[in-house]
Scaffold this motif. Structure first.
Motif, PDB file in Angstrom:
ATOM      1  N   GLY A   1     -15.461  34.595  28.510  1.00 45.42           N
ATOM      2  CA  GLY A   1     -16.859  34.304  28.196  1.00 45.42           C
ATOM      3  C   GLY A   1     -17.121  34.432  26.712  1.00 45.42           C
ATOM      4  O   GLY A   1     -16.199  34.416  25.890  1.00 45.42           O
ATOM      5  N   ARG A   2     -18.378  34.599  26.352  1.00 46.57           N
ATOM      6  CA  ARG A   2     -18.728  34.690  24.940  1.00 46.57           C
ATOM      7  C   ARG A   2     -18.487  36.094  24.397  1.00 46.57           C
ATOM      8  O   ARG A   2     -18.685  37.084  25.091  1.00 46.57           O
ATOM      9  N   PHE A   3     -18.079  36.159  23.097  1.00 49.36           N
ATOM     10  CA  PHE A   3     -17.962  37.445  22.427  1.00 49.36           C
ATOM     11  C   PHE A   3     -19.351  37.979  22.089  1.00 49.36           C
ATOM     12  O   PHE A   3     -20.305  37.219  21.921  1.00 49.36           O
TER      13      PHE A   3
ATOM     14  N   MET B   1     -27.307  35.105  20.192  1.00 47.60           N
ATOM     15  CA  MET B   1     -25.864  35.098  20.470  1.00 47.60           C
ATOM     16  C   MET B   1     -25.033  34.527  19.324  1.00 47.60           C
ATOM     17  O   MET B   1     -23.827  34.377  19.441  1.00 47.60           O
ATOM     18  N   GLU B   2     -25.678  34.220  18.187  1.00 47.18           N
ATOM     19  CA  GLU B   2     -24.910  33.760  17.032  1.00 47.18           C
ATOM     20  C   GLU B   2     -24.422  34.946  16.223  1.00 47.18           C
ATOM     21  O   GLU B   2     -25.157  35.918  16.007  1.00 47.18           O
TER      22      GLU B   2
ATOM     23  N   TYR C   1     -21.718  31.275  13.718  1.00 44.46           N
ATOM     24  CA  TYR C   1     -20.904  30.661  14.771  1.00 44.46           C
ATOM     25  C   TYR C   1     -21.133  31.413  16.086  1.00 44.46           C
ATOM     26  O   TYR C   1     -21.636  32.541  16.095  1.00 44.46           O
ATOM     27  N   ILE C   2     -20.734  30.782  17.173  1.00 45.72           N
ATOM     28  CA  ILE C   2     -20.730  31.414  18.494  1.00 45.72           C
ATOM     29  C   ILE C   2     -19.296  31.384  18.996  1.00 45.72           C
ATOM     30  O   ILE C   2     -18.689  30.311  19.110  1.00 45.72           O
ATOM     31  N   SER C   3     -18.724  32.561  19.233  1.00 45.59           N
ATOM     32  CA  SER C   3     -17.322  32.656  19.649  1.00 45.59           C
ATOM     33  C   SER C   3     -17.214  32.751  21.164  1.00 45.59           C
ATOM     34  O   SER C   3     -18.052  33.386  21.826  1.00 45.59           O
ATOM     35  N   PHE C   4     -16.154  32.127  21.670  1.00 45.02           N
ATOM     36  CA  PHE C   4     -15.888  32.176  23.102  1.00 45.02           C
ATOM     37  C   PHE C   4     -14.474  32.693  23.350  1.00 45.02           C
ATOM     38  O   PHE C   4     -13.579  32.512  22.520  1.00 45.02           O
ATOM     39  N   SER C   5     -14.309  33.345  24.466  1.00 41.36           N
ATOM     40  CA  SER C   5     -12.993  33.796  24.911  1.00 41.36           C
ATOM     41  C   SER C   5     -12.800  33.312  26.354  1.00 41.36           C
ATOM     42  O   SER C   5     -13.743  32.818  26.979  1.00 41.36           O
ATOM     43  N   PRO C   6     -11.594  33.431  26.914  1.00 37.13           N
ATOM     44  CA  PRO C   6     -11.408  33.036  28.324  1.00 37.13           C
ATOM     45  C   PRO C   6     -12.333  33.763  29.291  1.00 37.13           C
ATOM     46  O   PRO C   6     -12.633  33.272  30.377  1.00 37.13           O
TER      47      PRO C   6
END
Length: 289
Positions: A222-224, A181-182, A215-220
């Motif tokens: 959940g994860r991208f 997930m990175e 990096y691990i990105s998050f959005s409202p």
């Protein structure tokens, strides 16, 4: 009474019956000629082999509307080919998801991995292209973008004879120890490069440097979905490599210096050895006072 032209001769000749050949002089003469021949061959090679020099100038070679060819070859050992795709975006509004033209996906590691290759064109504006699963009809349960980069190249013609070049600095880079997930970011600065040979032929290619981060990105929501991003921008400075050959008069000057210097030094050595040997002979017979 006429003028004797021979008086102008600054190279006065010594009669042969007043000279005496020696074995030492013969050895020094052979060594002198061999040394001169070696130096002359080296100097001739240096003269006919042009030197590659570089300079910088502010310019964008070629037509501004011309696109830059890109070639990408990357192995994904933990992601199947059915999920892999290429997306292209730039500041001119281009946004292509699942670019398929001139792309090849070859299963590896019993089908559990993928060797991905792509040829495509990018505009001369900042943008990015990324290897992702965004275009897949169904997302895998686990997305692992561990990868080995074989080639990321800009331009059709790599300039192999350019010293200290960076046309494919990502070759051989392995990222296999990151967590799933990175996302992987390669931020690249592309440098237009021009090569001109001694005949005036001109080749254009592109070098680049890069910085890397994960990096691990998050959005409202959940994860991208992760991806391997190649974000690029063009440098306004162009590097020009061109072949340069020294002028012919420098070659003639060097040849004269080699011949004259070698003969002078050899003459000094021969004279010193001859004088020392004569003194030794006089010493042996007791005539040296």
């Amino acid at each position: 009474m006429g003028f004797d032209v021979k008086r102008l001769d600054i190279y006065r000749k010594v009669p042969k019956d007043l000279t005496k050949p020696t074995v030492t002089g013969a050895i020094i003469s052979v060594c002198c000629c061999s040394f001169m021949f070696l130096l002359l061959v080296c100097e001739l090679w240096y003269f006919i082999s042009p030197e590659i020099v570089s300079d910088l100038f502010v310019d964008n070679p070629g037509d501004h509307a011309e696109r830059i060819p890109v070639f990408v070859k990357i192995s994904l050992p933990r992601l199947k080919c059915e999920y892999v795709g290429l997306d292209i975006q730039d500041d001119q509004g281009r946004h292509e998801v699942g670019f398929v033209e001139n792309t090849v996906k070859t299963p590896i590691l019993s089908g559990n991995g993928c060797l991905f290759e792509a040829n495509f064109l990018i505009n001369k504006v900042p943008g990015n292209f990324h290897v992702s699963t965004h275009s897949a009809e169904e997302q895998p349960d686990e997305i692992d973008f561990a990868h080995v980069i074989h080639e990321v190249r800009f331009g059709r013609t790599p300039l192999v004879n350019v010293p200290d070049s960076s046309f494919n600095p990502l070759a051989g880079r392995e990222v296999l120890d990151k967590t799933t997930m990175e996302s992987h970011d390669y931020v690249m600065k592309i440098v237009p490069t021009v090569y001109e040979d001694i005949s005036g032929n001109r080749l254009v290619s592109y070098q680049y440097t890069y910085a890397y981060k994960t990096y691990i990105s998050f959005s409202p929501m959940g994860r991208f979905i992760p991806a391997i991003w190649f974000k690029y921008d063009l440098n306004p400075i162009t590097v020009r490599y061109h072949e340069k050959r020294p002028p012919f008069y420098t070659f003639i000057t060097t040849v004269c210096a080699i011949v004259g210097g070698t003969f002078t030094v050899a003459g000094i050595i021969d004279s010193a050895i001859f004088t020392a040997s004569e003194m030794f002979k006089k010493f042996e017979i007791g005539k040296l006072t």
